[in-house]
Design a protein around this motif. Structure first.
Motif, PDB file in Angstrom:
ATOM      1  N   ARG A 204       1.434   1.803  -0.556  1.00 44.73           N
ATOM      2  CA  ARG A 204       1.339   0.818  -1.625  1.00 44.73           C
ATOM      3  C   ARG A 204       2.609   0.843  -2.462  1.00 44.73           C
ATOM      4  O   ARG A 204       2.989   1.884  -2.999  1.00 44.73           O
ATOM      5  CB  ARG A 204       0.113   1.094  -2.491  1.00 44.73           C
TER       6      ARG A 204
ATOM      7  N   ASP B  48       1.453  -2.574   1.413  1.00 40.56           N
ATOM      8  CA  ASP B  48       0.903  -3.529   0.460  1.00 40.56           C
ATOM      9  C   ASP B  48       1.789  -3.533  -0.781  1.00 40.56           C
ATOM     10  O   ASP B  48       1.815  -2.566  -1.543  1.00 40.56           O
ATOM     11  CB  ASP B  48      -0.538  -3.134   0.088  1.00 40.56           C
TER      12      ASP B  48
ATOM     13  N   THR C 204       2.226  -4.938  -4.303  1.00 38.49           N
ATOM     14  CA  THR C 204       1.242  -5.492  -5.230  1.00 38.49           C
ATOM     15  C   THR C 204       1.695  -5.249  -6.658  1.00 38.49           C
ATOM     16  O   THR C 204       2.716  -4.617  -6.910  1.00 38.49           O
ATOM     17  CB  THR C 204      -0.129  -4.837  -4.983  1.00 38.49           C
TER      18      THR C 204
ATOM     19  N   TRP D 175      -4.160   5.726  -0.204  1.00 37.82           N
ATOM     20  CA  TRP D 175      -2.855   5.080  -0.277  1.00 37.82           C
ATOM     21  C   TRP D 175      -1.778   6.093  -0.628  1.00 37.82           C
ATOM     22  O   TRP D 175      -1.946   6.915  -1.512  1.00 37.82           O
ATOM     23  CB  TRP D 175      -2.870   3.969  -1.325  1.00 37.82           C
TER      24      TRP D 175
ATOM     25  N   ASP E 157       3.971  -0.513  -5.773  1.00 42.18           N
ATOM     26  CA  ASP E 157       3.492  -1.087  -7.037  1.00 42.18           C
ATOM     27  C   ASP E 157       4.661  -1.705  -7.791  1.00 42.18           C
ATOM     28  O   ASP E 157       5.550  -1.007  -8.262  1.00 42.18           O
ATOM     29  CB  ASP E 157       2.822  -0.006  -7.883  1.00 42.18           C
TER      30      ASP E 157
ATOM     31  N   ASN F 148     -10.343  -3.392   0.409  1.00 34.52           N
ATOM     32  CA  ASN F 148     -11.205  -2.307  -0.063  1.00 34.52           C
ATOM     33  C   ASN F 148     -12.637  -2.411   0.435  1.00 34.52           C
ATOM     34  O   ASN F 148     -13.532  -1.788  -0.131  1.00 34.52           O
ATOM     35  CB  ASN F 148     -11.210  -2.275  -1.603  1.00 34.52           C
TER      36      ASN F 148
ATOM     37  N   ASN G 155       2.288  -8.344   2.382  1.00 35.10           N
ATOM     38  CA  ASN G 155       1.704  -7.315   3.242  1.00 35.10           C
ATOM     39  C   ASN G 155       2.336  -7.402   4.615  1.00 35.10           C
ATOM     40  O   ASN G 155       2.505  -8.496   5.159  1.00 35.10           O
ATOM     41  CB  ASN G 155       0.188  -7.491   3.357  1.00 35.10           C
TER      42      ASN G 155
ATOM     43  N   ALA H 155      -8.227   4.681  -4.045  1.00 33.25           N
ATOM     44  CA  ALA H 155      -6.775   4.892  -4.112  1.00 33.25           C
ATOM     45  C   ALA H 155      -6.321   6.135  -3.372  1.00 33.25           C
ATOM     46  O   ALA H 155      -5.154   6.263  -3.046  1.00 33.25           O
ATOM     47  CB  ALA H 155      -6.354   4.993  -5.578  1.00 33.25           C
TER      48      ALA H 155
ATOM     49  N   LYS I 208      -7.299  -7.208  -2.547  1.00 34.29           N
ATOM     50  CA  LYS I 208      -7.855  -5.857  -2.518  1.00 34.29           C
ATOM     51  C   LYS I 208      -9.380  -5.887  -2.526  1.00 34.29           C
ATOM     52  O   LYS I 208     -10.031  -5.200  -1.732  1.00 34.29           O
ATOM     53  CB  LYS I 208      -7.348  -5.054  -3.721  1.00 34.29           C
TER      54      LYS I 208
ATOM     55  N   CYS J 231      -3.110 -10.605  -5.616  1.00 34.55           N
ATOM     56  CA  CYS J 231      -3.115  -9.248  -5.067  1.00 34.55           C
ATOM     57  C   CYS J 231      -4.468  -8.579  -5.301  1.00 34.55           C
ATOM     58  O   CYS J 231      -5.023  -7.927  -4.411  1.00 34.55           O
ATOM     59  CB  CYS J 231      -2.010  -8.407  -5.708  1.00 34.55           C
TER      60      CYS J 231
ATOM     61  N   PHE K  83       4.919   4.094  -1.626  1.00 36.07           N
ATOM     62  CA  PHE K  83       5.836   3.387  -0.727  1.00 36.07           C
ATOM     63  C   PHE K  83       7.124   4.169  -0.533  1.00 36.07           C
ATOM     64  O   PHE K  83       7.765   4.605  -1.493  1.00 36.07           O
ATOM     65  CB  PHE K  83       6.143   2.011  -1.311  1.00 36.07           C
TER      66      PHE K  83
ATOM     67  N   VAL L 188      -3.266   3.423 -10.134  1.00 33.17           N
ATOM     68  CA  VAL L 188      -3.956   2.610  -9.149  1.00 33.17           C
ATOM     69  C   VAL L 188      -5.424   2.635  -9.499  1.00 33.17           C
ATOM     70  O   VAL L 188      -6.056   3.684  -9.517  1.00 33.17           O
ATOM     71  CB  VAL L 188      -3.730   3.153  -7.716  1.00 33.17           C
TER      72      VAL L 188
END
Length: 694
Positions: free
Chosen positions: A634, A598, A600, A577, A636, A616, A659, A574, A611, A607, A580, A569
């Motif tokens: 998050r 999120d 992404t 986060w 990924d 961010n 999201n 980061a 951010k 995406c 997930f 990330v």
């Protein structure tokens, strides 16, 4: 000494095998499953029925079954015969999940589940000593019946709530009811042959509804195909029996339906009326509306950040047409539009084939493949060097004349420009595009081709407009020496695109292989540059060397293989986060927390824009950093991940960004638009937390 006897006896009782506290039994493990008995109360009091729970945990990759398991499996088998003062029990099932493996449809639970139990004492007010032998079938790649022997003692005394009371209450809230709490209602059920059609309405928009059918004799159905109407507050779910008996006709069949949409569910008895028609009548209107959405989504795609490099090629193409005859302008732009439309139809065909083979489908998922990334790096580099004038692709005069013009300006080149625009557009999700793609991929091949054709027409609309009014090209400046500088600038824009693609390749295969591809591309540019400066015969040597370097670049992913590390990330923020974990979402919401998810990928430029511009910075970043109330997850998807693909599909999404915000005020989640705004995110966080009502 006598004073310590009760104390010692209490310690021994707690230490005895299989015994736990009054309201909580001990965890007993057997193979990949562990279980325990829990109670909502610390004493039996004068309750007629005592609320209990059978809590089950499963190792990753394992599942157990619902009361009607489907094509295979069996429901939990409970033996209470060794219990004392127990008259009867009723095992209650939370809403199940669907599992589809090798064409077999089953229903059950993974990760963990708590089954509520209503226990009736033979003598109310007397202690209840429970002894349970529970046989659970658990399956992964193999199926194993596991037996666990559990015990729990509930003494006399007031029925005050114990530590497990909230857990059992949450489990009871997941049990399908009559729909008053969930807002779901089964409004119509129709059957014809082996096809069943269920119409459902909801107070709040539905996301990914599913239906489980119980009837006698049993009939197993494949996952439903959904049509959403009335702002997703009405859905028509059509299902086919997976292995129907000869002559099966569901019309007039009595059944019990369990409809599940996220954390919402409803159970309803029904008798299927004869005939279909709700889905058939709604399909044309729903498809026509979605075609309009797809057309608009394709048009907006021209303005998205990921298509900006393509806009440079469009600009150069328009300038090159300055002063040309209207017929030539029209032909060139129609050829570019044809390249876009053809590419979209080829993409639709590939997605239909992958879907039919049981693979994961989605918008832009080809960017998860290292070989495709290398192909794009080589292609973009070649386009850049062509704009820099390092090479041309001369065609035989007869072929060039048939293509409609000088080398590089014929219809073939314009067609390739349209195809190239489509390739670079796929990692981007514009407003309305995600809705259209999700609609298409959740349905059949006809809808996929129709929606993707509309997307292609939308993306090609600027070309079609100029083709319709070619005289507008006369307003553009005529070609001249200034175009040399313009070509260099636009080639630089494509070179930056190649660098971005290499940064995505770093995540897929690691830094060393990506650096190797970068060096090879540098060698390709140098070979073409040297060939341009040398004699005519040496130019072919330079081109041959460039081609060889390109072929070597394609071999890099196969030689090095995927990187062993997880995708990094890149954001400096980061730390806030977490990875997930869909199962943890329910736990966080039950604990009163808000969860922001999120989904992404490094190859998704939209995406990255979300951010940088929203997630961010400012108030949104401050809210997400509030670890006391908000959990930021998050997912990924830079690399293929079946868990994330299934999660997106359950929400009717097949592309990113995606999201969604969960919380006590929105346990089923509030989905956000593809392009985030600070106001939309903050509003969803407030609604999900319960601060404001939806």
């Amino acid at each position: 000494m006598k004073r310590f006897v009760p104390f010692l006896l209490a310690i021994l009782a707690l230490a005895a095998p299989g015994m736990g506290r009054a309201e909580t039994g001990s965890w007993i493990k057997s193979g990949p499953v562990e279980a325990r008995l829990v109670a909502s109360v610390q004493g039996v009091g004068d309750l007629a029925k005592i609320p209990l729970g059978l809590e089950v945990r499963l190792e990753p990759g394992w599942k157990t079954y619902w009361r009607t398991p489907g094509d295979a499996g069996f429901a939990p088998r409970l033996d209470w015969s060794e219990s004392r003062n127990l008259k009867a029990t009723e095992l209650i099932y939370p809403a199940p999940h669907r599992f589809t493996v090798l064409g077999f449809e089953t229903a059950g639970y993974d990760a963990e589940v708590l089954f509520p139990i209503a226990a009736t004492a033979a003598e109310p007010g007397k202690p209840l000593d429970l002894a349970l032998k529970a046989e659970l079938l658990v399956c992964s790649t193999i199926c194993v019946p596991e037996m666990v022997a559990l015990s729990l003692s509930i003494p006399e005394g007031p029925a005050t709530p114990g530590p497990s009371a909230n857990d059992i209450a949450r489990a009871q809230s997941l049990v399908p009811g009559d729909g008053r709490a969930s807002g779901l209602t089964v409004t119509a059920v129709r059957g014809q042959g082996a096809v069943l059609e269920v119409e459902v309405t909801a107070r709040e928009p539905m996301v990914a509804p599913d239906v489980f059918v119980e009837t006698d004799p049993p009939v197993t159905f494949a996952a439903p195909k959904s049509q959403f109407l009335d702002g997703d507050r009405r859905a028509i779910l059509r299902m086919d029996a997976t292995d129907p008996t000869p002559g099966l006709d569901l019309a007039g069949r009595a059944m019990t339906l369990t409809v599940v949409d996220g954390s919402r569910s409803v159970e309803a008895p029904a008798t299927a009326a004869a005939g279909l028609g709700g889905g058939a009548g709604a399909a044309p209107a729903g498809l026509l509306a979605m075609l309009g959405v797809a057309l608009l989504g394709g048009l907006i795609l021209n303005l998205m950040p990921c298509v900006l490099p393509v806009l440079s090629l469009k600009l150069l193409s328009i300038v090159q047409h300055g002063g040309r005859a209207p017929a030539a302008v029209r032909a060139g732009f129609l050829a570019s539009a044809a390249g876009i439309l053809t590419s979209f139809l080829i993409l639709a065909g590939a997605l239909v084939a992958v879907k039919a083979a049981g693979g994961a489908v989605g918008w832009g998922i080809q960017f998860q493949q290292p070989l495709f990334l290398v192909f794009m790096v080589v292609l973009v580099t070649l386009f850049a060097t062509n704009l820099w004038g390092l090479f041309e692709l001369p065609l035989p005069r007869a072929v060039a004349d048939r293509l409609g013009g000088p080398e590089g300006q014929g219809l073939g080149g314009q067609f390739a420009t349209g195809a190239f625009a489509t390739l670079l557009a796929t990692p981007c999700s514009a407003p309305f595009l995600g809705t259209a793609v999700g609609f298409a991929l959740s349905r059949g091949a006809l809808e996929v081709f129709a929606i993707f054709a509309a997307l292609g027409v939308g993306l090609a609309l600027p070309y079609l407009l100029i083709a319709a009014f070619p005289s507008a090209a006369r307003l553009l400046p005529r070609p001249g020496r200034w175009m040399v500088a313009l070509r260099r600038v636009l080639g630089g824009a494509l070179a930056l695109t190649a660098l971005w693609l290499l940064s995505v390749l770093v995540v897929q295969v690691g830094e060393v292989p990506a650096l190797a591809v970068a060096v090879l591309m540098g060698g390709l540019v140098a070979a073409l540059w040297l060939g341009r400066r040398l004699a005519e015969t040496a130019r072919w040597a330079g081109a041959a060397l460039a081609g060889l370097l390109a072929l070597v670049a394609f071999a890099v992913p196969a030689v090095f293989g995927p990187s062993a590390g997880a995708a990094p990330v890149a954001e400096s923020t980061a730390a806030r986060w977490t990875v997930f974990d869909e199962a943890a979402i329910r736990e966080q919401v039950a604990a009163g927390r808000t969860v922001f998810v999120d989904v992404t990928a490094d190859w998704c430029i939209t995406c990255q824009a979300n951010k940088k511009l929203v997630l961010n910075r400012g108030t949104v970043a401050q809210r997400l950093e509030d670890a006391g109330t908000v959990t930021a997850m998050r997912a990924d998807w830079t690399r293929p991940d079946e868990t994330i693909a299934r999660y997106l599909a359950r929400h009717g999404r097949y592309g990113i960004p995606f999201n969604i915000v969960y919380g006590p005020g929105a346990p089923e989640g509030i989905a956000l638009p593809e392009l985030l705004t600070e106001g939309a995110v903050l509003d969803a966080l407030d609604r999900a937390s319960g601060k404001i009502k939806s």
